[in-house]
Design an enzyme around this catalytic site. Structure first.
Site, PDB file in Angstrom:
ATOM      1  N   SER A   1      36.776  16.035 -24.697  1.00  0.00           N
ATOM      2  CA  SER A   1      36.645  16.335 -26.127  1.00  0.00           C
ATOM      3  C   SER A   1      37.965  16.156 -26.851  1.00  0.00           C
ATOM      4  O   SER A   1      38.016  16.226 -28.077  1.00  0.00           O
ATOM      5  CB  SER A   1      36.167  17.783 -26.318  1.00  0.00           C
ATOM      6  OG  SER A   1      37.104  18.689 -25.736  1.00  0.00           O
TER       7      SER A   1
ATOM      8  N   HIS B   1      30.782  11.945 -25.330  1.00  0.00           N
ATOM      9  CA  HIS B   1      31.089  13.351 -25.573  1.00  0.00           C
ATOM     10  C   HIS B   1      29.822  14.110 -25.947  1.00  0.00           C
ATOM     11  O   HIS B   1      29.329  14.021 -27.070  1.00  0.00           O
ATOM     12  CB  HIS B   1      32.138  13.493 -26.686  1.00  0.00           C
ATOM     13  CG  HIS B   1      32.521  14.912 -26.943  1.00  0.00           C
ATOM     14  ND1 HIS B   1      32.821  15.393 -28.194  1.00  0.00           N
ATOM     15  CD2 HIS B   1      32.633  15.975 -26.098  1.00  0.00           C
ATOM     16  CE1 HIS B   1      33.103  16.673 -28.117  1.00  0.00           C
ATOM     17  NE2 HIS B   1      32.997  17.045 -26.848  1.00  0.00           N
TER      18      HIS B   1
ATOM     19  N   GLU C   1      28.717  11.858 -29.052  1.00  0.00           N
ATOM     20  CA  GLU C   1      29.676  10.938 -29.656  1.00  0.00           C
ATOM     21  C   GLU C   1      29.980   9.832 -28.643  1.00  0.00           C
ATOM     22  O   GLU C   1      30.416  10.114 -27.522  1.00  0.00           O
ATOM     23  CB  GLU C   1      30.971  11.674 -30.026  1.00  0.00           C
ATOM     24  CG  GLU C   1      30.786  12.668 -31.161  1.00  0.00           C
ATOM     25  CD  GLU C   1      32.039  13.462 -31.459  1.00  0.00           C
ATOM     26  OE1 GLU C   1      32.293  13.730 -32.652  1.00  0.00           O
ATOM     27  OE2 GLU C   1      32.769  13.829 -30.509  1.00  0.00           O
TER      28      GLU C   1
END
Length: 313
Positions: free
Chosen positions: A148, A169, A181
């Site tokens: 992250s 992510h 993501e």
């Protein structure tokens, strides 16, 4: 004859280019890391019909991970199959059949399409893992990190497959959160990127794409927000309780910034902001917080330790 030969060569070259450009359809997935994130990723991949191997350092950790997945699946089926308990039981059985565990990452990557790393947020450990697995994984295998906060490019550079490397992510709790993501570095091929997007959709998520910028989209916006809340409190402008209430009732957020920090873990938040500060030391959005540093030093890390900005029973 010469024309026919040239035509054949062009056709063969075109066919080869088309084959090379084809996206990889991910069927076999290896997830490294049996914590909350890794187990959650393994669960949604197995539940969507992928063959999954979950890897961690010990059988004890993996037993705990498997138990957590089983409990999570039961919660999912209660909502998904309200009036069909038999269908729910079948769903759990099929999902668990798709999932196996191993303590030997090297032994299992030889037959995988996608490796998803979800270990501790430590650059050196991740680099070492990817460097080792790169030697044993097939050429077609895509590597992805669930980080992250770390740069995907730096992780990719520890391998020889920078074009087959990207970020995936997921968000916690993975079975419930719809967002993924998908991070594309300057070296990630379009084929790899599209394969990661397709995989995200296949496991029931809504993918968004982002370049390899610190924090990607969500954390890039979220971390400066929670850090500014801490600074507001440090200055004595408002209490942490009032700041949390204000953001929940005024902005419609499900958690206030201090509740969120305690939920995520103050050590994790400090690690992220310290990493960004080292990359951009003159960026005021990434300035460290003396109060956050003090709480982490005192081992008051949030809900997981029973105390952070708030105390928990």
């Amino acid at each position: 004859m010469a024309f026919a030969t040239r035509h054949f060569v062009r056709a063969a070259s075109s066919a080869a280019a088309t084959a090379a450009a084809k996206k990889l359809i991910v069927k076999h997935v290896t997830v490294i890391g049996g914590g909350l994130m890794g187990a959650g990723i393994a669960q949604v991949a197995a539940a969507s019909g992928h063959t999954v191997v979950l890897v961690d350092q010990s059988d004890e950790i993996l037993k705990k991970s498997t138990k957590g997945i089983e409990e999570s699946l039961k919660r999912v089926t209660k909502k998904k199959f309200v009036d069909k308990p038999e269908a729910g039981a079948e769903f759990i059985e099929k999902t668990l059949k798709n999932l196996t565990t191993s303590t030997d990452a090297v032994a299992v990557v030889h037959s995988t399409d996608l490796v998803i790393e979800a270990i501790v947020e430590n650059q050196e450990m991740k680099n070492e893992l990817f460097k080792r697995l790169d030697k044993f994984a097939p050429e077609h295998t895509i590597f992805a990190s669930n980080t992250s906060s770390l740069q995907i490019t730096q992780l990719a550079n520890s391998t020889t497959r920078q074009d087959r490397f990207g970020g995936l992510h997921f968000f916690n709790p993975v079975p419930m959160m719809k967002l993924v993501e998908v991070i594309k570095t300057p070296m990630t091929s379009q084929k790899t990127f599209e394969s990661l997007v397709d995989f995200s959709k296949a496991v029931g998520k809504s993918p968004v794409s982002c370049k390899d910028t610190p924090g990607f989209i969500v954390n890039r916006l979220l971390m400066p927000y929670v850090m500014e809340a801490v600074r507001l409190f440090e200055r004595g402008d408002a209490s942490k309780e009032d700041i949390d209430v204000a953001m929940k009732l005024g902005a419609g957020y499900p958690m206030g910034p201090f509740e969120l920090l305690d939920y995520v873990g103050l050590d994790t938040s400090k690690y992220i902001i310290d990493g960004w500060h080292s990359l951009e030391p003159n960026n005021p959005l990434f300035a460290p917080s003396p109060l956050l540093n003090k709480l982490v030093e005192e081992k008051k890390l949030g809900k997981k330790t029973g105390e952070g900005f708030y105390k928990y029973k």
